[in-house]
Write a protein that holds these residues in place. Structure first.
Motif, PDB file in Angstrom:
ATOM      1  N   GLU A  57     -36.229   0.908 -56.242  1.00 36.63           N
ATOM      2  CA  GLU A  57     -35.389  -0.049 -55.522  1.00 36.63           C
ATOM      3  C   GLU A  57     -34.046  -0.217 -56.229  1.00 36.63           C
ATOM      4  OE1 GLU A  57     -35.484  -4.759 -54.473  1.00 36.63           O
ATOM      5  OE2 GLU A  57     -37.344  -3.651 -54.282  1.00 36.63           O
ATOM      6  N   SER A  58     -34.089  -0.311 -57.524  1.00 36.62           N
ATOM      7  CA  SER A  58     -32.857  -0.442 -58.304  1.00 36.62           C
ATOM      8  C   SER A  58     -31.978   0.794 -58.149  1.00 36.62           C
ATOM      9  CB  SER A  58     -33.207  -0.663 -59.780  1.00 36.62           C
ATOM     10  OG  SER A  58     -32.055  -0.696 -60.565  1.00 36.62           O
ATOM     11  N   SER A  59     -32.601   1.958 -58.152  1.00 33.43           N
ATOM     12  CA  SER A  59     -31.868   3.208 -57.986  1.00 33.43           C
ATOM     13  C   SER A  59     -31.219   3.263 -56.608  1.00 33.43           C
ATOM     14  CB  SER A  59     -32.817   4.389 -58.179  1.00 33.43           C
ATOM     15  OG  SER A  59     -32.156   5.602 -58.002  1.00 33.43           O
ATOM     16  N   PHE A  60     -31.942   2.828 -55.599  1.00 36.99           N
ATOM     17  CA  PHE A  60     -31.402   2.795 -54.237  1.00 36.99           C
ATOM     18  C   PHE A  60     -30.207   1.850 -54.160  1.00 36.99           C
ATOM     19  CE2 PHE A  60     -31.363   0.890 -49.956  1.00 36.99           C
ATOM     20  CZ  PHE A  60     -31.125   2.028 -49.212  1.00 36.99           C
ATOM     21  N   GLN A  61     -30.343   0.676 -54.761  1.00 34.12           N
ATOM     22  CA  GLN A  61     -29.237  -0.293 -54.772  1.00 34.12           C
ATOM     23  C   GLN A  61     -28.045   0.278 -55.533  1.00 34.12           C
ATOM     24  OE1 GLN A  61     -31.096  -3.750 -56.436  1.00 34.12           O
ATOM     25  NE2 GLN A  61     -31.860  -4.477 -54.462  1.00 34.12           N
ATOM     26  N   HIS A  62     -28.313   0.979 -56.612  1.00 33.66           N
ATOM     27  CA  HIS A  62     -27.241   1.592 -57.394  1.00 33.66           C
ATOM     28  C   HIS A  62     -26.475   2.612 -56.548  1.00 33.66           C
ATOM     29  CE1 HIS A  62     -24.998   3.286 -60.671  1.00 33.66           C
ATOM     30  NE2 HIS A  62     -25.611   4.453 -60.572  1.00 33.66           N
ATOM     31  N   ARG A  63     -27.211   3.441 -55.811  1.00 35.28           N
ATOM     32  CA  ARG A  63     -26.561   4.431 -54.947  1.00 35.28           C
ATOM     33  C   ARG A  63     -25.724   3.745 -53.867  1.00 35.28           C
ATOM     34  NH1 ARG A  63     -31.537   7.328 -55.511  1.00 35.28           N
ATOM     35  NH2 ARG A  63     -32.302   6.377 -53.611  1.00 35.28           N
ATOM     36  N   GLU A  64     -26.251   2.673 -53.272  1.00 37.35           N
ATOM     37  CA  GLU A  64     -25.493   1.947 -52.255  1.00 37.35           C
ATOM     38  C   GLU A  64     -24.203   1.377 -52.841  1.00 37.35           C
ATOM     39  OE1 GLU A  64     -28.250  -0.962 -50.720  1.00 37.35           O
ATOM     40  OE2 GLU A  64     -28.533   0.233 -48.904  1.00 37.35           O
ATOM     41  N   LEU A  65     -24.312   0.797 -54.032  1.00 35.93           N
ATOM     42  CA  LEU A  65     -23.120   0.231 -54.678  1.00 35.93           C
ATOM     43  C   LEU A  65     -22.127   1.321 -55.050  1.00 35.93           C
ATOM     44  CD1 LEU A  65     -24.751  -2.492 -56.953  1.00 35.93           C
ATOM     45  CD2 LEU A  65     -23.339  -2.869 -54.917  1.00 35.93           C
ATOM     46  N   GLU A  66     -22.623   2.452 -55.457  1.00 34.85           N
ATOM     47  CA  GLU A  66     -21.759   3.579 -55.819  1.00 34.85           C
ATOM     48  C   GLU A  66     -20.992   4.063 -54.585  1.00 34.85           C
ATOM     49  OE1 GLU A  66     -20.010   5.502 -58.479  1.00 34.85           O
ATOM     50  OE2 GLU A  66     -21.574   4.208 -59.245  1.00 34.85           O
ATOM     51  N   MET A  67     -21.680   4.152 -53.445  1.00 34.35           N
ATOM     52  CA  MET A  67     -21.012   4.574 -52.211  1.00 34.35           C
ATOM     53  C   MET A  67     -19.961   3.537 -51.789  1.00 34.35           C
ATOM     54  SD  MET A  67     -24.321   6.201 -50.177  1.00 34.35           S
ATOM     55  CE  MET A  67     -23.715   5.718 -48.610  1.00 34.35           C
ATOM     56  N   GLU A  68     -20.318   2.272 -51.874  1.00 38.46           N
ATOM     57  CA  GLU A  68     -19.368   1.214 -51.526  1.00 38.46           C
ATOM     58  C   GLU A  68     -18.166   1.250 -52.462  1.00 38.46           C
ATOM     59  OE1 GLU A  68     -19.174  -3.653 -51.194  1.00 38.46           O
ATOM     60  OE2 GLU A  68     -21.106  -2.671 -51.421  1.00 38.46           O
ATOM     61  N   ASN A  69     -18.423   1.504 -53.725  1.00 33.97           N
ATOM     62  CA  ASN A  69     -17.352   1.598 -54.717  1.00 33.97           C
ATOM     63  C   ASN A  69     -16.401   2.754 -54.381  1.00 33.97           C
ATOM     64  OD1 ASN A  69     -15.889   0.956 -56.969  1.00 33.97           O
ATOM     65  ND2 ASN A  69     -17.332   1.855 -58.428  1.00 33.97           N
ATOM     66  N   LEU A  72     -14.215   1.745 -51.476  1.00 35.60           N
ATOM     67  CA  LEU A  72     -13.179   0.809 -51.908  1.00 35.60           C
ATOM     68  C   LEU A  72     -12.079   1.519 -52.685  1.00 35.60           C
ATOM     69  CD1 LEU A  72     -15.393  -2.242 -52.950  1.00 35.60           C
ATOM     70  CD2 LEU A  72     -13.891  -2.068 -50.950  1.00 35.60           C
ATOM     71  N   ARG A  73     -12.464   2.494 -53.505  1.00 39.11           N
ATOM     72  CA  ARG A  73     -11.453   3.262 -54.248  1.00 39.11           C
ATOM     73  C   ARG A  73     -10.521   3.997 -53.284  1.00 39.11           C
ATOM     74  NH1 ARG A  73     -15.594   5.628 -58.391  1.00 39.11           N
ATOM     75  NH2 ARG A  73     -15.497   4.055 -60.019  1.00 39.11           N
ATOM     76  N   LYS A  74     -11.118   4.589 -52.235  1.00 41.37           N
ATOM     77  CA  LYS A  74     -10.299   5.291 -51.245  1.00 41.37           C
ATOM     78  C   LYS A  74      -9.332   4.325 -50.579  1.00 41.37           C
ATOM     79  CE  LYS A  74     -13.593   8.937 -50.083  1.00 41.37           C
ATOM     80  NZ  LYS A  74     -14.508   9.454 -49.045  1.00 41.37           N
ATOM     81  N   GLN A  75      -9.838   3.146 -50.218  1.00 38.23           N
ATOM     82  CA  GLN A  75      -8.981   2.157 -49.570  1.00 38.23           C
ATOM     83  C   GLN A  75      -7.842   1.733 -50.496  1.00 38.23           C
ATOM     84  OE1 GLN A  75     -11.469  -1.071 -48.297  1.00 38.23           O
ATOM     85  NE2 GLN A  75     -12.505   0.142 -46.719  1.00 38.23           N
ATOM     86  N   VAL A  76      -8.158   1.511 -51.752  1.00 40.36           N
ATOM     87  CA  VAL A  76      -7.133   1.112 -52.718  1.00 40.36           C
ATOM     88  C   VAL A  76      -6.122   2.232 -52.898  1.00 40.36           C
ATOM     89  CG1 VAL A  76      -6.740   0.607 -55.169  1.00 40.36           C
ATOM     90  CG2 VAL A  76      -8.560  -0.577 -53.923  1.00 40.36           C
TER      91      VAL A  76
END
Length: 97
Positions: A57-69, A72-76
């Motif tokens: 579950e933690s790994s899945f959340q980490h991947r989701e946060l990494e994708m969101e990150n 956001l980097r692209k948007q910035v």
């Protein structure tokens, strides 16, 4: 004489039965120890399963946060490029569009 023979056999049987009882007692003790160890190992296995699920579950959340990150980097980056393009340096000639 027959009485002595019968008594001797009775003593031998009694000794043999005592020996069998001791063997059964040792086996029972061994069985109880193994059962306790089995229960302990089952608890360890369940703990490892729980930890594995939490890690997944933690790994899945980490991947989701990494994708969101990354998004956001692209948007910035896009926003920064647009700001640089829109910025007019003081004293610079106006751009023709």
């Amino acid at each position: 004489m027959a009485l002595k023979t019968a008594q001797g056999q009775s003593v031998e049987e009694s000794a043999h039965l005592r020996w069998e009882l001791e063997q059964l007692s040792e086996a029972s003790s061994c069985f109880l120890k193994l059962d306790q160890e089995k229960q302990s190992l089952q608890g360890t296995i369940q703990g490892l399963r729980d930890a594995s699920l939490a890690l997944q579950e933690s790994s899945f959340q980490h991947r989701e946060l990494e994708m969101e990150n990354q998004q956001l980097r692209k948007q910035v980056t896009v926003g920064a490029v647009q700001n640089i393009r829109a910025y007019r340096w003081p004293g610079a000639a106006p751009r023709c569009r």
